[in-house]
Every structure is written in structure tokens, then in C-alpha cells.
Write an enzyme that holds these catalytic residues in place. Structure first.
Site, PDB file in Angstrom:
ATOM      1  N   GLY A  69      -1.084  -3.610  26.360  1.00 27.07           N
ATOM      2  CA  GLY A  69      -0.227  -2.757  25.548  1.00 27.07           C
ATOM      3  C   GLY A  69       0.673  -1.886  26.398  1.00 27.07           C
ATOM      4  N   THR A  70       0.152  -1.404  27.519  1.00 28.48           N
ATOM      5  CA  THR A  70       0.969  -0.594  28.423  1.00 28.48           C
ATOM      6  C   THR A  70       2.133  -1.407  28.973  1.00 28.48           C
ATOM      7  OG1 THR A  70      -0.898   0.820  29.052  1.00 28.48           O
ATOM      8  CG2 THR A  70       0.950   0.702  30.588  1.00 28.48           C
ATOM      9  N   HIS A 196      -7.067  -4.824  22.275  1.00 29.71           N
ATOM     10  CA  HIS A 196      -8.412  -4.243  22.360  1.00 29.71           C
ATOM     11  C   HIS A 196      -8.591  -3.039  21.431  1.00 29.71           C
ATOM     12  CE1 HIS A 196      -6.345  -1.559  25.257  1.00 29.71           C
ATOM     13  NE2 HIS A 196      -7.290  -0.690  24.975  1.00 29.71           N
ATOM     14  N   CYS A 320     -11.306  19.814  30.408  1.00 35.25           N
ATOM     15  CA  CYS A 320     -12.502  19.799  31.243  1.00 35.25           C
ATOM     16  C   CYS A 320     -13.023  18.383  31.488  1.00 35.25           C
ATOM     17  CB  CYS A 320     -13.597  20.647  30.611  1.00 35.25           C
ATOM     18  SG  CYS A 320     -13.132  22.377  30.411  1.00 35.25           S
TER      19      CYS A 320
END
Length: 488
Positions: A69-70, A196, A320
Site C-alpha cells: 500500500g505504501t 493486509h 510514549c
């Protein structure tokens, strides 16, 4: 062990598994060859393309398969921008796009283009009129996700697409999170997705480019996939991706209703069971399987470890959870609490009511235990009938929390109590602020010195939740000074 992180990657769908195994024997040959094995592979590839195009809502010859997808996003953005380079060099994106889009925007800016980010409201949605206002005459491309990957908020794609069409600006839609639930509405120009996310195998992306959209592929030429995605196609994975997309779509309406009811239960019960929680994202216009909330006075990484120990796999947009101490760009754009952020994304077909009920049963005790170890105010650490969890990885940060207030008895010239939390990451600055706010008279201020970027979000959020006034920030010799006025 309940897996609650489908927005990152959904478990492999049974149909995808069967299709993958079957096509391993039939789809291994080069589909560009004319002999028997090549023709068989070509038939599988063509059938998969037709099925995927039907799900997307485009013509088969408008859709290509990519390695991810990227990759689809980067190829779509660069190709559309290059195709319209004579129009202008301006790219418009929303502030909450996936990092794949934002990284493509950074590369475009580094190459001399300009990028405009459109802000969002506290639910994470753009206003169509605000987005339209940024579509100037030199805009080469606009990008807008169909639904947000962190908080599930759906974007007004139809309205933005209409505005783009009227102004002659192509719109690229990142549909990775929503395509499993239905086609993207609106007259979009380009669309990307990733297998995915819907239960297909990893390593398969989709890029659809409507006919008539100016597109100039970038990089070395390649004869495969219309020249828009170089390299030999992974036909077994592509077949499995298309088969699973068709399978999940067949049950999307029923499963969406079931998961939406479970998510509604989480959205309603978490604030009732856990004090000082902010549920973020649009309560109505959202994906059916995603809910995100943030817990005041909690370190996100510690809470995720505790949930993992309790048998729940979830994710977070909290600062965090990364070594950079930079809050999620999505939460930052929304201006919401980033402390103790938890994203629950329920996988279709694999989530039961019992899983959700057990999650709601264990969450209060886990949050209370983390807060207690971090030295949070006593009013925020209690949970009826909840037992404190085992020692967590974030306890070392908590053990030194009291040191953060060592200089809190100092006052500046204006009578403000100065709280030095430099070197302490959130939630420590907010916890120490909560401890000392009662020490100043009503109307006076507390100045918190912090070098943690998350404080820029979490201190104003704390003020809103506690009915105090956030005055603003100013520069300091070290870090940033955040000023809070006590109102009650």
C-alpha cells in the site's frame, strides 16, 4: 489471546489462505509468456484484477497491483504530481493522513514543490469548505484518506471530491482502512489500498488511476502493470488478496453492524469504568471496528505492555510508544490527550462479545495499577474491585516522579508557582501539575517547565478535563514553559 489490532494488519482470511495455496500451483509462471503455464498465470491475474476493480468501483484497466500500500501511495502521488507539473507544484493534504502520504509530501517539498496541510476538528475530520479553500489554481494534486487509521473517523470524501472535480484538481484517496467495508463514495481520481488491512496477504497494494487523469510514471520504465508498478507480479498473493476482498465485502454489512455494537459498548463503558478517560474520534461517522481512547496520568507503552500480559494485543498513537517522544501527528492535529492512548480495532469474524467483556473487565485494574506506580493523584488511581497488575516496564520512570517537583516551591516575578519537570517524559509533567495546582490561590498560575513534546498536547487537555485555564506557552532557557491558571 484476543487480537485487537486489525487496523494495523488483519488476520489472514480463510478464503485468502485457500486461494493462496491453490494459486501457488497454478500461478507461478510469467503471465507475459504465451505458453500454457504463462497463459494460466495470466488468466489468474486478469480474474484477480477484475474482482479487485469491481470492489474498488473502477475499470480493470484502471487498476494495477503494487508490492504494498505504501508503494501504491508513493507511485500515485509522484505520478499524479509529475503528470500535472505544468499546472503547478502545490500538493494539498489533510493533517491526519497516513505517514505514507506525508512522507511522499516531504519528498515533494524537498524537490522544490509546496505542501499545504488542511487542519481537522477535535474528531479528526476536515471541513469540506476549509479543504476547498486551499485548492488554488496552482494545486497539482489533493490527497484525503477515506477514514483515519488511528481514530477511525471517516472523512467527507464525496464533498471534497466534488469540489476537486469542479476546480479541475485530481483527488487521491487513501482507502486502506475503509475498502473492506465498501467502495469509496465520490468522484475521486486516484485510489490506493493495502491487502493486509482486509485479511489478504501482506505485500499486495492497489493503485487505481481513472481514465483521463494526467499521470506520468516515475522511475525506470517497466512493461508490467501498465508501467506503474515495476517488477514481477506475485500472482498467488494477488489472487489471495482479490479473493479475500470479495469475501469480506460479501459479509461487510452484517459484520459491520455486529462490530459497531461491540465498539459502541467499549465507547460507552470505558469512561464509566475508568476515571479521567477521553474517547477520541467521531462518535458517528467512523469505521465500525475502531475505537481509540486516552487515559490521563498513564504512560502508553506501559499500559500496552500490561494489556499484552493480560492477553490483549492493542496499539497506540501515544508518544510514549516511540523513542522520539513526539506525539502521534493525528492526535496532535486533533488537539486531544495523547497520554495512555489505546487503539482497539476489532478484526472481523474473529471477535466475540466475550472477548470485549473480558477486555472491559481487566482494563480498569490495569490502568489503576499503572497510575499508582506513576504516583498519580489518588482520585485517579482507584477502580472498584480491581487488582493492581504486576510490575511494568515503565515503573522506573515512575519511581523518580516525585523528583520532578523538587523546584516547585520556586516562584517567578508574577507569583506563579514554577514546576520543573525537565528531563521527565509525559505523563510525569501532568501528574506533578495535578499534585501542586491546589497549592496556589484561585486566580494564580502554575508554570510547568517541560522538554517533552507531548506536554504541548497533554497539559491543555488536562486543563480541559479539570476545569482549569490553559494560559499558553512561552519560551524558556530550557524546554518550554506551559502556564496554567487555577480557576477552582
Amino acid at each position: 489471546m484476543p487480537y485487537f489490532d486489525a487496523a494495523s494488519a488483519a488476520p489472514l482470511h480463510p478464503v485468502a489462505r485457500r486461494a493462496l495455496q491453490a494459486s501457488l500451483d497454478e500461478g507461478w509462471a510469467d503471465p507475459a509468456r504465451l505458453y500454457r503455464e504463462g497463459r494460466r498465470a495470466r488468466l489468474l491475474l486478469d480474474a484477480a484484477r477484475e474482482a479487485a476493480a469491481d470492489a474498488v468501483g473502477c475499470r480493470p484497466d484502471e487498476l494495477v497491483f503494487t508490492p504494498s500500500g505504501t508503494h501504491a501511495v508513493h507511485a500515485g502521488v509522484s505520478g499524479a504530481l509529475a503528470g500535472r507539473r505544468r499546472v503547478g507544484r502545490r500538493l494539498v493534504v489533510s493533517a491526519v493522513e497516513h505517514s505514507a502520504v506525508l512522507h511522499a509530501a516531504e519528498a515533494w517539498e524537498a524537490a522544490g514543490g509546496s505542501v499545504t496541510e488542511v487542519g481537522v476538528d477535535r474528531h479528526g475530520a476536515v471541513a469540506p469548505e476549509a479543504y476547498t479553500a486551499e485548492l488554488g489554481g496552482t494545486t497539482a494534486l489533493a490527497c484525503l484518506q477515506s477514514a483515519n487509521h488511528e481514530v477511525g473517523t471517516e472523512q467527507p470524501v464525496r464533498e471534497v471530491a466534488e469540489a476537486c472535480r469542479s476546480l479541475g484538481v485530481p483527488l487521491l484517496v487513501d482507502a486502506a482502512q475503509s475498502l473492506a467495508w465498501g467502495p469509496v463514495e465520490g468522484d475521486w481520481s486516484l485510489l490506493t489500498a493495502s491487502a493486509h488491512k482486509w485479511g489478504g496477504p501482506s505485500g499486495v497494494g492497489l493503485l487505481a488511476v481513472r481514465k483521463g487523469v494526467r499521470f506520468a510514471r516515475q522511475g525506470p520504465a517497466d512493461e508490467r502493470e501498465s508501467g506503474r508498478s515495476a517488477g514481477f507480479q506475485n500472482i498467488p498473493a494477488i489472487v489471495a488478496a482479490a479473493a479475500s476482498l470479495r469475501a469480506v465485502r460479501a459479509e461487510a454489512a452484517t459484520e459491520a453492524a455486529r462490530l459497531r455494537a461491540l465498539v459502541d459498548r467499549i465507547r460507552a463503558r470505558v469512561p464509566e469504568l475508568v476515571p479521567d478517560v477521553e474517547v477520541v474520534g467521531d462518535p458517528v461517522r467512523r469505521l465500525p471496528h475502531v475505537v481509540t481512547f486516552s487515559c490521563l496520568y498513564v504512560d502508553g507503552e506501559t499500559l500496552l505492555h500490561e494489556l499484552d500480559r493480560a492477553g490483549f494485543s492493542v496499539s497506540s498513537g501515544s508518544s510514549c510508544t516511540s523513542s522520539t517522544l513526539i506525539p502521534s501527528h493525528v492526535l496532535k492535529a486533533m488537539g486531544v490527550l495523547s497520554e495512555g492512548n489505546v487503539r482497539v480495532s476489532l478484526p472481523p469474524f474473529d471477535t466475540s462479545e466475550e472477548d470485549v467483556d473480558r477486555f472491559l473487565a481487566v482494563l480498569p485494574g490495569l490502568v489503576a495499577g499503572v497510575r499508582e506506580r506513576f504516583g498519580a493523584p489518588a482520585s485517579a488511581t482507584g477502580a472498584a474491585g480491581a487488582a493492581a497488575p504486576a510490575e511494568a516496564s515503565g515503573a522506573s520512570e515512575a519511581s523518580g516522579a516525585s523528583e520532578a517537583s523538587a523546584s516547585s516551591d520556586a516562584s517567578d516575578a508574577a507569583g506563579s508557582l514554577v514546576l520543573d519537570t525537565l528531563g521527565r517524559r509525559c505523563p510525569i509533567p501532568v501528574i506533578e501539575l495535578a499534585k501542586v495546582i491546589g497549592e496556589v490561590p484561585v486566580g494564580n498560575t502554575v508554570t510547568v517547565l517541560s522538554d517533552d513534546e507531548a506536554a504541548r498536547l497533554d497539559i491543555p487537555a488536562w486543563c480541559g478535563m479539570r476545569g482549569q485555564e490553559y494560559v499558553g506557552e512561552r519560551g524558556a532557557e530550557a524546554g518550554v514553559a506551559y502556564v496554567v491558571r487555577r480557576l477552582r
